[in-house]
Motif scaffolding. Structure first.
Motif, mmCIF file in Angstrom:
data_model
loop_
_atom_site.group_PDB
_atom_site.id
_atom_site.type_symbol
_atom_site.label_atom_id
_atom_site.label_comp_id
_atom_site.label_asym_id
_atom_site.label_seq_id
_atom_site.Cartn_x
_atom_site.Cartn_y
_atom_site.Cartn_z
ATOM 1 N N ASP A 1 59.563 49.613 51.711
ATOM 2 C CA ASP A 1 60.143 48.330 52.117
ATOM 3 C C ASP A 1 59.073 47.447 52.761
ATOM 4 O O ASP A 1 58.504 47.799 53.791
ATOM 5 C CB ASP A 1 61.279 48.571 53.110
ATOM 6 N N GLY B 1 61.266 53.180 46.975
ATOM 7 C CA GLY B 1 61.665 51.863 46.500
ATOM 8 C C GLY B 1 61.360 50.763 47.489
ATOM 9 O O GLY B 1 60.854 51.008 48.594
ATOM 10 N N GLU B 2 61.671 49.545 47.082
ATOM 11 C CA GLU B 2 61.487 48.345 47.898
ATOM 12 C C GLU B 2 62.809 47.967 48.563
ATOM 13 O O GLU B 2 63.838 48.599 48.349
ATOM 14 C CB GLU B 2 60.982 47.187 47.030
ATOM 15 N N HIS B 3 62.769 46.900 49.335
ATOM 16 C CA HIS B 3 63.933 46.410 50.056
ATOM 17 C C HIS B 3 65.072 46.085 49.085
ATOM 18 O O HIS B 3 64.966 45.184 48.266
ATOM 19 C CB HIS B 3 63.540 45.145 50.838
ATOM 20 N N THR C 1 66.179 47.797 46.524
ATOM 21 C CA THR C 1 66.114 48.310 45.146
ATOM 22 C C THR C 1 66.788 49.664 44.980
ATOM 23 O O THR C 1 67.054 50.083 43.855
ATOM 24 C CB THR C 1 64.655 48.432 44.671
ATOM 25 N N THR C 2 67.063 50.355 46.080
ATOM 26 C CA THR C 2 67.658 51.689 45.989
ATOM 27 C C THR C 2 69.181 51.643 45.913
ATOM 28 O O THR C 2 69.830 52.649 45.635
ATOM 29 C CB THR C 2 67.254 52.537 47.205
ATOM 30 N N ASP D 1 72.473 53.086 42.701
ATOM 31 C CA ASP D 1 72.303 54.046 41.616
ATOM 32 C C ASP D 1 73.290 55.199 41.845
ATOM 33 O O ASP D 1 73.996 55.241 42.853
ATOM 34 C CB ASP D 1 70.856 54.525 41.499
#
Length: 282
Positions: A232, A259-261, A263-264, A267
């Motif tokens: 992040d 992952g980035e801010h 993006t997780t 899923d």
């Protein structure tokens, strides 16, 4: 160089510091609004357009998505500088298991408000959402928040919330103010930081030290799931690590993901984790 020239240079530098910090402060409390043109009907969900007032007379707009099979309800709070539609597309899966309440924080989306205080007054919006549910006789309440929404839930520290998922929360706004001036090395950022904190007090009557999930998490005695992306770049993972360190670890879990801010979110693994957490703790 004549003394007058030195003085002029100093005055120009000081003026630049004042102007840049003031502009940054203004943009922070009145950022561009991002309205996502989605509502629950886009996901084939029945819903009600709702509104409720806060303790300081701000009208908050939201959606209530009923689930006739349960009285358990999740309040879902969005990030900065977005709206309820932005977080809905990542969380609507919870409607299969719970009633859901989405709302726009003050200033954002459809809600009233002249500025955002990044958690200080937003806790009143969250507490008003809780009162709205209680007035509908829905008292088995959990809360899910992302970014600003996560921080606000922790800051509010409501005794009416029975379980909390806080994804990508900051630990203290003072830490984020310093990060906002990352382009300035070491101590050179401090005048900008001091002035930003001063503006918050002068113009809004806010002590930034009070915008602190860290201050409140030590007092929270319900299950908390802290989630953060390891990479992040907006709110570094150290924020959730600091919160976890200060929390009651017997009821708090820290779940770090690659992952980035943002993006997780949503899923299959993420969805299962959130559903299981709320089913266990509500």
């Amino acid at each position: 160089m004549p003394v007058m020239n030195y003085l002029n240079i100093v005055l120009i530098i000081l003026a630049g510091i004042f102007l840049l910090s003031l502009l940054n402060f203004y943009i922070s409390i009145r950022p561009p609004k991002y309205i996502i043109p989605l509502n629950p009907a886009n996901f084939n969900l029945r819903y009600e357009n709702i509104s409720f007032g806060t303790s300081d007379d701000i009208l908050i707009k939201g959606w209530f998505i009923p689930n006739n099979n349960t009285n358990k309800t999740i309040i879902i709070t969005h990030g900065y500088p977005f709206d309820k539609g932005n977080i809905m597309q990542a969380t609507y899966f919870l409607a299969n298991h719970f009633n859901l309440l989405y709302f726009d924080f003050r200033y954002f989306g459809e809600s009233q408000g002249k500025y955002t205080s990044i958690g200080y007054h937003e806790k009143k919006d969250f507490l008003a959402a809780i009162e709205y549910l209680k007035n509908r006789n829905l008292t088995d309440i959990g809360a899910y928040g992302f970014s600003l929404g996560a921080a606000t839930i922790l800051i509010a520290n409501s005794p009416d919330i029975n379980a909390i998922v806080a994804d990508s929360s900051f630990s203290e706004i003072d830490r984020m103010i310093k990060r906002n001036y990352f382009i300035f090395p070491s101590f050179t950022k401090m005048p900008f930081v001091w002035l930003t904190k001063l503006y918050a007090y002068i113009f809004l009557g806010i002590k930034t030290s009070e915008i602190s999930p860290l201050n409140e998490i030590t007092k929270i005695n319900v299950p908390i799931l802290l989630i953060h992306a390891k990479q992040d770049s907006q709110i570094p993972v150290e924020n959730s690590e600091i919160l976890y360190k200060a929390s009651n670890k017997s009821i708090t879990e820290l779940w770090l993901l690659d992952g980035e801010h943002g993006t997780t979110i949503a899923d299959a693994e993420y969805k299962k984790k959130i559903i299981d957490f709320f089913k266990k703790n509500l």
